[in-house]
Design an enzyme around this catalytic site. Structure first.
Site, PDB file in Angstrom:
ATOM      1  N   HIS A 112      26.146 -37.215 -48.717  1.00 45.34           N
ATOM      2  CA  HIS A 112      25.316 -37.863 -49.721  1.00 45.34           C
ATOM      3  C   HIS A 112      25.405 -39.384 -49.584  1.00 45.34           C
ATOM      4  O   HIS A 112      26.370 -39.917 -49.027  1.00 45.34           O
ATOM      5  CB  HIS A 112      25.761 -37.462 -51.130  1.00 45.34           C
ATOM      6  CG  HIS A 112      25.451 -36.039 -51.468  1.00 45.34           C
ATOM      7  ND1 HIS A 112      25.711 -35.510 -52.707  1.00 45.34           N
ATOM      8  CD2 HIS A 112      24.895 -35.026 -50.752  1.00 45.34           C
ATOM      9  CE1 HIS A 112      25.338 -34.245 -52.746  1.00 45.34           C
ATOM     10  NE2 HIS A 112      24.850 -33.921 -51.566  1.00 45.34           N
ATOM     11  N   GLU A 148      25.944 -41.723 -51.856  1.00 43.36           N
ATOM     12  CA  GLU A 148      27.050 -42.364 -52.566  1.00 43.36           C
ATOM     13  C   GLU A 148      28.347 -42.285 -51.773  1.00 43.36           C
ATOM     14  O   GLU A 148      29.090 -43.264 -51.685  1.00 43.36           O
ATOM     15  CB  GLU A 148      27.258 -41.723 -53.951  1.00 43.36           C
ATOM     16  CG  GLU A 148      26.084 -41.860 -54.876  1.00 43.36           C
ATOM     17  CD  GLU A 148      25.131 -40.672 -54.846  1.00 43.36           C
ATOM     18  OE1 GLU A 148      24.538 -40.377 -55.898  1.00 43.36           O
ATOM     19  OE2 GLU A 148      24.978 -40.033 -53.773  1.00 43.36           O
ATOM     20  N   CYS A 166      25.317 -36.487 -58.335  1.00 42.26           N
ATOM     21  CA  CYS A 166      25.643 -35.097 -58.634  1.00 42.26           C
ATOM     22  C   CYS A 166      26.950 -35.023 -59.417  1.00 42.26           C
ATOM     23  O   CYS A 166      27.842 -35.848 -59.244  1.00 42.26           O
ATOM     24  CB  CYS A 166      25.715 -34.264 -57.353  1.00 42.26           C
ATOM     25  SG  CYS A 166      27.006 -34.722 -56.180  1.00 42.26           S
TER      26      CYS A 166
END
Length: 146
Positions: A51, A53, A76
């Site tokens: 992801h 991040e 998430c």
């Protein structure tokens, strides 16, 4: 244009380059900013992992502590793989603030990431350039809501 808008536009541009390349995952952009400079930035990797991040936090390293994270989609709060969620990673990194363009209605986000951030005392601002970022998720949102 505000500083928040400037950095969110950078996150949107990063995500825009990955639309259609991230499998079932959305194309997300993340920029970690400290003292007016980007210390980490990334977009969701091709295929959907890692992801945005987690990549941006890895780049930022210790500089993420006390920084602001600009993320195009709500981090998430849970991962289908069982790995640490992006919300959890942001908390562990010690970011002070998270600025989000769009909420995520999927089962693995849907407010969970926001709850995790809030529980840790991290300031959250939502909706910054949300209209601009929304076009990134026109194909993802209907799938996430099913």
């Amino acid at each position: 244009m505000s500083e928040d808008e400037t950095w969110m536009r950078r996150a949107i541009a990063l995500a825009g380059g990955r639309v259609g390349l991230t499998g079932d995952n959305p194309a997300v952009g993340c920029v970690i900013v400290k003292d007016g400079a980007a210390v980490g930035e990334a977009a969701t990797a091709p295929g959907g992992r890692p992801h945005a991040e987690e990549q941006a936090l890895d780049q930022a390293g210790a500089a993420a502590r006390g920084a602001t994270a600009y993320v195009t989609l709500e981090p998430c709060g849970e991962r289908s793989s069982g790995a640490a969620s992006c919300g959890e990673r942001l908390v562990r990194a010690g970011v002070a603030r998270v600025v989000i363009a769009c909420d995520d209605s999927s089962a693995l986000a849907g407010g969970r990431g926001l709850q995790r951030l809030a529980a840790a005392g991290i300031a959250v601002e939502r909706g910054v350039l949300g209209d601009e970022a929304a076009s990134l998720y026109s194909g993802y949102v209907p799938r996430a809501e099913r």
